[in-house]
Design a protein around this motif. Structure first.
Motif, PDB file in Angstrom:
ATOM      1  N   PHE A 140      12.197   9.610 -18.051  1.00  0.00           N
ATOM      2  CA  PHE A 140      13.032   8.550 -18.604  1.00  0.00           C
ATOM      3  C   PHE A 140      12.369   7.170 -18.530  1.00  0.00           C
ATOM      4  CE2 PHE A 140      16.313  11.796 -17.762  1.00  0.00           C
ATOM      5  CZ  PHE A 140      16.895  11.847 -19.019  1.00  0.00           C
ATOM      6  N   GLY A 141      11.145   7.122 -18.030  1.00  0.00           N
ATOM      7  CA  GLY A 141      10.387   5.883 -18.044  1.00  0.00           C
ATOM      8  C   GLY A 141      10.801   4.851 -17.030  1.00  0.00           C
ATOM      9  N   TRP A 142      11.520   5.284 -15.983  1.00  0.00           N
ATOM     10  CA  TRP A 142      11.919   4.319 -14.949  1.00  0.00           C
ATOM     11  C   TRP A 142      10.721   3.921 -14.091  1.00  0.00           C
ATOM     12  CZ3 TRP A 142      16.136   8.368 -13.631  1.00  0.00           C
ATOM     13  CH2 TRP A 142      17.138   8.324 -14.606  1.00  0.00           C
ATOM     14  N   ALA A 143       9.771   4.810 -13.967  1.00  0.00           N
ATOM     15  CA  ALA A 143       8.542   4.532 -13.213  1.00  0.00           C
ATOM     16  C   ALA A 143       7.508   5.568 -13.632  1.00  0.00           C
ATOM     17  CB  ALA A 143       8.793   4.593 -11.708  1.00  0.00           C
ATOM     18  N   SER A 144       6.245   5.186 -13.532  1.00  0.00           N
ATOM     19  CA  SER A 144       5.160   6.115 -13.838  1.00  0.00           C
ATOM     20  C   SER A 144       4.804   6.918 -12.584  1.00  0.00           C
ATOM     21  CB  SER A 144       3.938   5.335 -14.311  1.00  0.00           C
ATOM     22  OG  SER A 144       3.411   4.559 -13.234  1.00  0.00           O
ATOM     23  N   GLN A 145       3.949   7.926 -12.756  1.00  0.00           N
ATOM     24  CA  GLN A 145       3.500   8.690 -11.601  1.00  0.00           C
ATOM     25  C   GLN A 145       2.775   7.794 -10.607  1.00  0.00           C
ATOM     26  OE1 GLN A 145       3.957  12.252 -10.833  1.00  0.00           O
ATOM     27  NE2 GLN A 145       3.547  11.138  -8.943  1.00  0.00           N
ATOM     28  N   GLN A 146       1.949   6.871 -11.119  1.00  0.00           N
ATOM     29  CA  GLN A 146       1.262   5.945 -10.222  1.00  0.00           C
ATOM     30  C   GLN A 146       2.254   5.054  -9.497  1.00  0.00           C
ATOM     31  OE1 GLN A 146      -2.230   5.705  -9.463  1.00  0.00           O
ATOM     32  NE2 GLN A 146      -1.192   4.592  -7.815  1.00  0.00           N
ATOM     33  N   ASP A 147       3.286   4.586 -10.224  1.00  0.00           N
ATOM     34  CA  ASP A 147       4.341   3.791  -9.581  1.00  0.00           C
ATOM     35  C   ASP A 147       4.985   4.569  -8.442  1.00  0.00           C
ATOM     36  OD1 ASP A 147       4.046   1.616 -11.302  1.00  0.00           O
ATOM     37  OD2 ASP A 147       5.632   2.282 -12.661  1.00  0.00           O
ATOM     38  N   LEU A 148       5.319   5.830  -8.712  1.00  0.00           N
ATOM     39  CA  LEU A 148       5.980   6.640  -7.686  1.00  0.00           C
ATOM     40  C   LEU A 148       5.089   6.825  -6.463  1.00  0.00           C
ATOM     41  CD1 LEU A 148       7.838   9.419  -9.700  1.00  0.00           C
ATOM     42  CD2 LEU A 148       8.851   7.557  -8.379  1.00  0.00           C
ATOM     43  N   ASP A 149       3.817   7.058  -6.687  1.00  0.00           N
ATOM     44  CA  ASP A 149       2.891   7.178  -5.559  1.00  0.00           C
ATOM     45  C   ASP A 149       2.885   5.886  -4.740  1.00  0.00           C
ATOM     46  OD1 ASP A 149       2.269   9.699  -6.489  1.00  0.00           O
ATOM     47  OD2 ASP A 149       0.352   9.107  -7.389  1.00  0.00           O
ATOM     48  N   SER A 153       4.336   5.254  -0.892  1.00  0.00           N
ATOM     49  CA  SER A 153       3.461   4.639   0.106  1.00  0.00           C
ATOM     50  C   SER A 153       4.118   3.420   0.741  1.00  0.00           C
ATOM     51  CB  SER A 153       2.135   4.243  -0.538  1.00  0.00           C
ATOM     52  OG  SER A 153       1.290   3.594   0.388  1.00  0.00           O
ATOM     53  N   LEU A 154       4.731   2.563  -0.098  1.00  0.00           N
ATOM     54  CA  LEU A 154       5.445   1.399   0.420  1.00  0.00           C
ATOM     55  C   LEU A 154       6.586   1.817   1.336  1.00  0.00           C
ATOM     56  CD1 LEU A 154       5.829  -1.085  -2.599  1.00  0.00           C
ATOM     57  CD2 LEU A 154       4.702  -1.574  -0.415  1.00  0.00           C
ATOM     58  N   ALA A 155       7.374   2.804   0.887  1.00  0.00           N
ATOM     59  CA  ALA A 155       8.538   3.242   1.664  1.00  0.00           C
ATOM     60  C   ALA A 155       8.131   3.779   3.034  1.00  0.00           C
ATOM     61  CB  ALA A 155       9.309   4.300   0.884  1.00  0.00           C
ATOM     62  N   LEU A 156       7.033   4.517   3.082  1.00  0.00           N
ATOM     63  CA  LEU A 156       6.587   5.074   4.364  1.00  0.00           C
ATOM     64  C   LEU A 156       6.027   3.992   5.281  1.00  0.00           C
ATOM     65  CD1 LEU A 156       5.005   8.434   3.158  1.00  0.00           C
ATOM     66  CD2 LEU A 156       7.208   8.089   4.313  1.00  0.00           C
ATOM     67  N   ARG A 157       5.407   2.963   4.704  1.00  0.00           N
ATOM     68  CA  ARG A 157       4.945   1.835   5.524  1.00  0.00           C
ATOM     69  C   ARG A 157       6.135   1.067   6.096  1.00  0.00           C
ATOM     70  NH1 ARG A 157       0.736  -1.831   2.520  1.00  0.00           N
ATOM     71  NH2 ARG A 157       0.500  -2.701   4.629  1.00  0.00           N
ATOM     72  N   VAL A 158       7.161   0.885   5.273  1.00  0.00           N
ATOM     73  CA  VAL A 158       8.384   0.242   5.761  1.00  0.00           C
ATOM     74  C   VAL A 158       8.994   1.078   6.885  1.00  0.00           C
ATOM     75  CG1 VAL A 158      10.745  -0.438   5.160  1.00  0.00           C
ATOM     76  CG2 VAL A 158       8.872  -0.937   3.580  1.00  0.00           C
ATOM     77  N   ASN A 159       8.994   2.389   6.700  1.00  0.00           N
ATOM     78  CA  ASN A 159       9.551   3.278   7.722  1.00  0.00           C
ATOM     79  C   ASN A 159       8.797   3.174   9.043  1.00  0.00           C
ATOM     80  OD1 ASN A 159      11.341   5.453   8.568  1.00  0.00           O
ATOM     81  ND2 ASN A 159       9.553   6.783   8.460  1.00  0.00           N
ATOM     82  N   ASP A 160       7.484   3.163   8.972  1.00  0.00           N
ATOM     83  CA  ASP A 160       6.677   3.031  10.197  1.00  0.00           C
ATOM     84  C   ASP A 160       7.009   1.738  10.930  1.00  0.00           C
ATOM     85  OD1 ASP A 160       5.415   5.429   9.749  1.00  0.00           O
ATOM     86  OD2 ASP A 160       3.577   4.549   8.927  1.00  0.00           O
ATOM     87  N   TYR A 161       7.095   0.652  10.176  1.00  0.00           N
ATOM     88  CA  TYR A 161       7.380  -0.648  10.800  1.00  0.00           C
ATOM     89  C   TYR A 161       8.777  -0.671  11.410  1.00  0.00           C
ATOM     90  CZ  TYR A 161       8.957  -5.465  11.138  1.00  0.00           C
ATOM     91  OH  TYR A 161       9.516  -6.625  11.577  1.00  0.00           O
ATOM     92  N   LEU A 162       9.784  -0.314  10.614  1.00  0.00           N
ATOM     93  CA  LEU A 162      11.159  -0.382  11.103  1.00  0.00           C
ATOM     94  C   LEU A 162      11.380   0.548  12.292  1.00  0.00           C
ATOM     95  CD1 LEU A 162      13.272  -0.404   7.788  1.00  0.00           C
ATOM     96  CD2 LEU A 162      12.690  -2.354   9.242  1.00  0.00           C
ATOM     97  N   SER A 163      10.842   1.774  12.195  1.00  0.00           N
ATOM     98  CA  SER A 163      11.026   2.741  13.281  1.00  0.00           C
ATOM     99  C   SER A 163      10.483   2.194  14.600  1.00  0.00           C
ATOM    100  CB  SER A 163      10.324   4.065  12.944  1.00  0.00           C
ATOM    101  OG  SER A 163      10.909   4.684  11.832  1.00  0.00           O
ATOM    102  N   GLY A 164       9.288   1.595  14.540  1.00  0.00           N
ATOM    103  CA  GLY A 164       8.674   1.074  15.760  1.00  0.00           C
ATOM    104  C   GLY A 164       9.410  -0.110  16.339  1.00  0.00           C
ATOM    105  N   VAL A 165       9.773  -1.058  15.483  1.00  0.00           N
ATOM    106  CA  VAL A 165      10.485  -2.256  15.954  1.00  0.00           C
ATOM    107  C   VAL A 165      11.834  -1.877  16.562  1.00  0.00           C
ATOM    108  CG1 VAL A 165      11.655  -4.357  15.172  1.00  0.00           C
ATOM    109  CG2 VAL A 165       9.331  -3.868  14.406  1.00  0.00           C
ATOM    110  N   LEU A 166      12.559  -0.997  15.893  1.00  0.00           N
ATOM    111  CA  LEU A 166      13.895  -0.624  16.371  1.00  0.00           C
ATOM    112  C   LEU A 166      13.815   0.259  17.619  1.00  0.00           C
ATOM    113  CD1 LEU A 166      15.448  -0.072  12.856  1.00  0.00           C
ATOM    114  CD2 LEU A 166      16.208  -1.790  14.518  1.00  0.00           C
ATOM    115  N   TYR A 167      12.847   1.162  17.666  1.00  0.00           N
ATOM    116  CA  TYR A 167      12.690   1.990  18.858  1.00  0.00           C
ATOM    117  C   TYR A 167      12.441   1.127  20.097  1.00  0.00           C
ATOM    118  CZ  TYR A 167      11.015   5.714  21.930  1.00  0.00           C
ATOM    119  OH  TYR A 167      10.853   6.586  22.984  1.00  0.00           O
TER     120      TYR A 167
END
Length: 253
Positions: A140-149, A153-167
């Motif tokens: 549907f053109g909401w994002a390309s495959q490169q966008d999704l990759d 990657s961004l989401a997992l970096r956010v997860n690493d940061y938030l998980s560590g700070v909150l832990y």
């Protein structure tokens, strides 16, 4: 700062025209909603807390090189942000089973994921923000495959940061959702973290007791939502540790 033209009003925030081209003013409301806005209330001070907590998290992400739309906090309820083209997806990262995932997959709440799972839902209130596979997103053109990759990657970096700070302050990051925006640098689009990061958009459980410190307090009638958010702010040093919730929380600059 004089408020300008209203650009958009959502369930928890309002966007106004910014003072310079390419900027917006994001105003955090006290409104609380759940179940696609079927449940509503106004929680005194919630917007103040979310403004400051989102500033804290966005600033922390910028400090480790994760690009965000945040520029600066303007006052107790407003922050200056970059105007972005929002990708019409909610990006959900799950570290433990909870909420709709537990119901959908029959997995007991609190069960650790074998690894962080990234899911997508299509942003459409009328449809109830349905979960969508990557194939739909590309078709549907909401994002390309490169966008999704790049988004994953961004989401997992956010997860690493938030998980560590909150832990570090005794809080388990169960799951969270973010939105991603496009900005253009010349002719080249760039993906950045947008919207907000706050207890409205995260599931946060006390590591020792399992007490919920997020919007599930409101969803499940577990107590005072502002008290839960205040506890998160105090642990992170956003509020003095010796204060309790008031309609106008005292913030540390």
């Amino acid at each position: 700062m004089a408020r300008r033209k209203k650009i958009y009003e959502g369930k928890a925030k309002t966007l106004f025209e910014g003072p310079e081209p390419g900027t917006l003013v994001q105003y955090f409301k006290d409104d609380a909603t759940a179940f696609n806005a079927e449940k509503r209330d106004v929680i005194d001070g919630k917007g103040v807390l979310n403004n400051r907590l989102s500033e804290f998290f966005m600033t922390g992400l910028a400090n480790i090189g994760v690009p965000t739309h945040f520029i600066k906090r303007l006052n107790m309820r407003e922050q200056l942000i970059k105007s972005v083209e929002i990708v019409p997806l909610e990006v959900i990262v799950r570290n433990f089973a909870a909420g709709s995932f537990s119901k959908r997959m029959g997995v007991e709440e609190g069960t650790p994921m074998p690894r962080p799972i990234v899911e997508f839902s299509y942003k459409d209130d009328a449809l109830g923000d349905p979960m969508v596979p990557e194939e739909y997103i590309i078709a549907f053109g909401w994002a390309s495959q490169q966008d999704l990759d790049d988004i994953i990657s961004l989401a997992l970096r956010v997860n690493d940061y938030l998980s560590g700070v909150l832990y570090g302050v005794g809080i388990k990051l169960v799951d969270f959702k973010i939105e991603i925006g496009r900005i253009y640098e010349g002719d080249f689009p760039r993906l950045i973290v947008a919207d907000e990061i706050s207890p409205d958009s995260c599931r946060l459980w006390d590591i020792e007791t399992g007490r919920k410190l997020d919007k599930d307090v409101f969803r499940q009638d577990l107590g005072d939502l502002a008290d839960a958010y205040t506890e998160v702010a105090k642990r992170l040093g956003v509020m003095p540790s010796n204060v309790t919730h008031t309609p106008k929380p005292t913030l540390i600059n």
